[in-house]
Scaffold this motif. Structure first.
Motif, short mmCIF file in Angstrom:
data_model
loop_
_atom_site.label_atom_id
_atom_site.label_comp_id
_atom_site.label_asym_id
_atom_site.label_seq_id
_atom_site.Cartn_x
_atom_site.Cartn_y
_atom_site.Cartn_z
N TYR A 158 44.37 36.26 39.98
CA TYR A 158 44.32 37.13 41.61
C TYR A 158 43.01 36.19 41.47
O TYR A 158 42.44 37.02 40.25
N GLY A 159 42.73 35.71 42.23
CA GLY A 159 41.26 35.66 42.85
C GLY A 159 41.04 34.28 41.99
O GLY A 159 40.27 33.35 42.32
N SER A 160 41.42 34.42 40.59
CA SER A 160 41.59 32.53 39.57
C SER A 160 42.42 32.36 38.76
O SER A 160 42.88 33.51 38.44
N VAL A 161 42.99 31.26 38.38
CA VAL A 161 43.57 31.23 37.69
C VAL A 161 43.52 32.06 35.66
O VAL A 161 44.08 32.29 35.61
N GLN A 162 41.84 32.44 35.98
CA GLN A 162 41.38 32.86 34.59
C GLN A 162 41.87 34.90 34.75
O GLN A 162 41.45 34.97 33.58
N LYS A 163 42.19 34.98 36.19
CA LYS A 163 42.32 36.20 35.79
C LYS A 163 43.29 36.79 35.62
O LYS A 163 44.48 36.64 36.99
#
Length: 190
Positions: A158-163
């Motif tokens: 969600y929001g970015s690949v890291q999250k």
């Protein structure tokens, strides 16, 4: 040494350094070409119990080949269908259309049109789906149908690949045989 001579020496040194780097980059050994792997007929190897040394090779039965084919279609479909990115413009669904029956294909095309008409979220959302296991639930050889329940691992971002967050979810896949080919006729996330 004057400033212009220093600049000339510095520039020449820099050019030599760039030339050496380029030579090292392009002088690397080329990678060997990818090996083409041809699909071979699968055989079951049985050991002759008389002496335990000689293998007896028996080809798969048509029923075993069909079961393998249905499993393969199921796995490919679920991983592609279940992997999504808000940046891919529903490519995951378009990729699996050739693996579906005509009726289910029309249903998926309608879904694509509806989602695109509504517009997609501006924030990033992505899911990567991996098949962990496939279990045959129903099969009717006379009707040419089969139903599998597939356990998946889904990594959602969600929001970015890291999250990201990992969860496990099952999906029910209905297959219909068209000649020798198995096609997906419907799915239900459980």
């Amino acid at each position: 040494m004057t400033i212009s001579n220093r600049a000339k020496v510095f520039t020449a040194g820099l050019l030599i350094l760039i030339a050496i780097i380029l030579i090292l980059l392009f002088a690397r050994r080329p990678e060997p070409p990818l090996e083409v792997v041809e699909e071979k007929e699968t055989f079951e190897v049985l050991v002759d119990e008389t002496d335990g040394e000689k293998p007896v090779v028996e080809p798969q039965t048509e029923e075993e080949r069909q079961a393998d084919s249905a499993l393969t279609v199921t796995g490919i479909f679920v991983e592609r269908f279940g992997s999504y990115s808000s940046e891919s413009n529903l490519a995951n669904i378009e990729d699996v259309l050739p693996l579906t029956t005509d009726n289910y294909r029309r249903e998926l095309e309608t879904l694509i049109d509806q989602i695109r008409a509504e517009g997609q979220s501006q924030s990033y959302y992505g899911v990567t789906t991996r098949v962990l296991s496939k279990k045959l639930i129903e099969s009717d050889a006379n009707d040419g149908t089969a139903v599998y329940e597939v356990l998946t691992q889904r990594e959602e971002s969600y929001g970015s690949v890291q999250k990201s967050e990992v969860r496990y979810q099952s999906i029910r896949v209905e297959l219909k045989q068209d000649g020798d080919v198995w096609l997906v006729d419907g799915v239900t996330w459980l």
